[in-house]
Scaffold this active site. Sequence first.
Site, PDB file in Angstrom:
ATOM      1  N   ASP A   1      -7.790  -7.996  11.731  1.00 26.36           N
ATOM      2  CA  ASP A   1      -9.043  -7.601  11.372  1.00 26.36           C
ATOM      3  C   ASP A   1     -10.127  -8.757  11.325  1.00 26.36           C
ATOM      4  O   ASP A   1     -11.540  -8.129  11.317  1.00 26.36           O
ATOM      5  CB  ASP A   1      -9.142  -6.624  10.546  1.00 26.36           C
ATOM      6  CG  ASP A   1      -8.441  -4.982  11.117  1.00 26.36           C
ATOM      7  OD1 ASP A   1      -7.929  -4.968  11.841  1.00 26.36           O
ATOM      8  OD2 ASP A   1      -8.726  -4.052  10.070  1.00 26.36           O
TER       9      ASP A   1
ATOM     10  N   SER B   1      -4.273   4.750   5.917  1.00 25.80           N
ATOM     11  CA  SER B   1      -4.484   3.480   5.458  1.00 25.80           C
ATOM     12  C   SER B   1      -4.049   3.072   4.000  1.00 25.80           C
ATOM     13  O   SER B   1      -3.441   2.204   3.693  1.00 25.80           O
ATOM     14  CB  SER B   1      -5.684   2.533   5.762  1.00 25.80           C
ATOM     15  OG  SER B   1      -5.845   2.606   7.180  1.00 25.80           O
TER      16      SER B   1
ATOM     17  N   PHE C   1     -14.292  -3.058   0.831  1.00 31.32           N
ATOM     18  CA  PHE C   1     -15.283  -1.680   0.345  1.00 31.32           C
ATOM     19  C   PHE C   1     -15.200  -1.426  -0.974  1.00 31.32           C
ATOM     20  O   PHE C   1     -16.212  -0.700  -1.326  1.00 31.32           O
ATOM     21  CB  PHE C   1     -15.067  -0.958   1.618  1.00 31.32           C
ATOM     22  CG  PHE C   1     -14.993  -1.267   2.929  1.00 31.32           C
ATOM     23  CD1 PHE C   1     -15.815  -2.114   3.493  1.00 31.32           C
ATOM     24  CD2 PHE C   1     -14.076  -0.597   3.808  1.00 31.32           C
ATOM     25  CE1 PHE C   1     -15.638  -2.463   4.714  1.00 31.32           C
ATOM     26  CE2 PHE C   1     -14.079  -0.984   4.956  1.00 31.32           C
ATOM     27  CZ  PHE C   1     -14.751  -1.780   5.428  1.00 31.32           C
TER      28      PHE C   1
ATOM     29  N   HIS D   1      -5.399  -3.757   1.769  1.00 27.25           N
ATOM     30  CA  HIS D   1      -6.008  -4.825   2.785  1.00 27.25           C
ATOM     31  C   HIS D   1      -6.837  -5.819   1.952  1.00 27.25           C
ATOM     32  O   HIS D   1      -7.438  -6.259   2.561  1.00 27.25           O
ATOM     33  CB  HIS D   1      -6.860  -3.919   3.627  1.00 27.25           C
ATOM     34  CG  HIS D   1      -5.857  -2.869   4.669  1.00 27.25           C
ATOM     35  ND1 HIS D   1      -5.478  -1.894   3.980  1.00 27.25           N
ATOM     36  CD2 HIS D   1      -5.909  -2.903   6.267  1.00 27.25           C
ATOM     37  CE1 HIS D   1      -4.725  -1.002   5.188  1.00 27.25           C
ATOM     38  NE2 HIS D   1      -5.068  -1.598   6.302  1.00 27.25           N
TER      39      HIS D   1
ATOM     40  N   GLU E   1     -18.887   4.818   0.388  1.00 27.80           N
ATOM     41  CA  GLU E   1     -18.024   4.277  -0.772  1.00 27.80           C
ATOM     42  C   GLU E   1     -18.845   4.020  -2.022  1.00 27.80           C
ATOM     43  O   GLU E   1     -18.129   4.231  -2.922  1.00 27.80           O
ATOM     44  CB  GLU E   1     -17.774   2.860  -0.174  1.00 27.80           C
ATOM     45  CG  GLU E   1     -16.637   2.717   0.896  1.00 27.80           C
ATOM     46  CD  GLU E   1     -17.070   2.579   1.986  1.00 27.80           C
ATOM     47  OE1 GLU E   1     -16.426   2.413   2.796  1.00 27.80           O
ATOM     48  OE2 GLU E   1     -18.341   2.940   2.122  1.00 27.80           O
TER      49      GLU E   1
ATOM     50  N   ARG F   1      -1.875  -5.010   2.992  1.00 25.22           N
ATOM     51  CA  ARG F   1      -1.773  -4.291   4.256  1.00 25.22           C
ATOM     52  C   ARG F   1      -0.163  -4.586   4.670  1.00 25.22           C
ATOM     53  O   ARG F   1       0.431  -3.861   5.239  1.00 25.22           O
ATOM     54  CB  ARG F   1      -2.546  -4.477   5.427  1.00 25.22           C
ATOM     55  CG  ARG F   1      -2.409  -4.009   6.659  1.00 25.22           C
ATOM     56  CD  ARG F   1      -3.141  -4.583   7.636  1.00 25.22           C
ATOM     57  NE  ARG F   1      -3.322  -3.883   9.099  1.00 25.22           N
ATOM     58  CZ  ARG F   1      -3.894  -4.267  10.016  1.00 25.22           C
ATOM     59  NH1 ARG F   1      -4.978  -5.121  10.024  1.00 25.22           N
ATOM     60  NH2 ARG F   1      -3.869  -3.570  11.200  1.00 25.22           N
TER      61      ARG F   1
ATOM     62  N   ARG G   1       0.723  -1.257  -0.005  1.00 27.01           N
ATOM     63  CA  ARG G   1      -0.015  -0.038  -0.098  1.00 27.01           C
ATOM     64  C   ARG G   1       0.783   1.400   0.066  1.00 27.01           C
ATOM     65  O   ARG G   1       0.567   2.422  -0.760  1.00 27.01           O
ATOM     66  CB  ARG G   1      -1.088  -0.024   1.298  1.00 27.01           C
ATOM     67  CG  ARG G   1      -0.381  -0.191   2.412  1.00 27.01           C
ATOM     68  CD  ARG G   1      -1.190  -0.321   3.868  1.00 27.01           C
ATOM     69  NE  ARG G   1      -0.679  -0.533   5.104  1.00 27.01           N
ATOM     70  CZ  ARG G   1      -1.040  -0.106   5.969  1.00 27.01           C
ATOM     71  NH1 ARG G   1      -1.931   0.833   6.271  1.00 27.01           N
ATOM     72  NH2 ARG G   1      -0.266  -0.461   7.174  1.00 27.01           N
TER      73      ARG G   1
END
Length: 315
Positions: A119, A39, A85, A111, A60, A169, A12
Amino acid sequence: MKYTYTEQKDTRSGFGAGLAELADKNPNVVALCADLIGSLKMEKFIEKAPERFFQIGIAEANMMGIAAGLTINGKIPFTGTFANFSTSRVYDQIRQSIAYSNKNVKICASHAGLTLGEDGATHQVLEDIGMMKMLPGMTVINTCDYNQTKAATLAIADFEGPVYLRFGRPVVPVFIPEDMPFEIGKGIMLQEGTDVTIVATGHLVWESLLAADELEKEGISCEVINIHTIKPLDEEIILKSVEKTGRIVTAEEHNYIGGLGESVAGMLSRKRPTIQEFVAVNDTFGESATPAELMKKYGIDSDAVQAAVKRILKR
């Protein structure tokens, strides 16, 4: 091993670095984020071009609609949020507003996969490649390290049409040379071999190189190909390799249903039937744990690649 590394970085951050460079290089590039600036590593783009950044918030679906609209006046929108998302939550908007009308939107998804880690299952999307590759006209890219993610980010800005760019991530080895050209739709031969072809994407590219290195100690010669573009698939490099080896292992951080492996299997069934083993998540959701623990449990690490090679050699 031909490819080694001296540092580890998250992919990322490669996206963030590429986007920041685009702030200077291309005045038509605009960035949108759904409340995840840190993020997605978008801070440097905002510093350089605040007037070309749009904070949409936790909305989103609206972000995708706004991005589609921005293309009408020649802007090149890069949307940024988690892979879950970026796809599941907004699939209708992507299909209707972006893919159907072939809008020049770059959907940038961090991610992805199990290596989101702690998560847990609700955020660990393992079906996104399948969802996105089924959309007509959608280009699907899944990068393997920091350098390749940065190069891909720069490349898609010059590419006309909707793109899904998938990255992750965790910190992972940086092993692709910084100056290696990124060609959309062209796989990269990382290591030549004679016994088995290993076709890998994303974080599984490095795991496959590790596996090939260990297998070489046992006298097993593996050809390793980095397929960073899942759609359009580089059929030529795969067909040329399996003509030599006669066997193929596909490796990915995704459900085996709908992923790279199925794309390769479908292509080979039409053009050169070849026995194949899949290294992928076996039709299940993930759970909360460290990335390494999850890759081990769900069978997508270097040990799993080695096991798949040994299985196919017995077939």
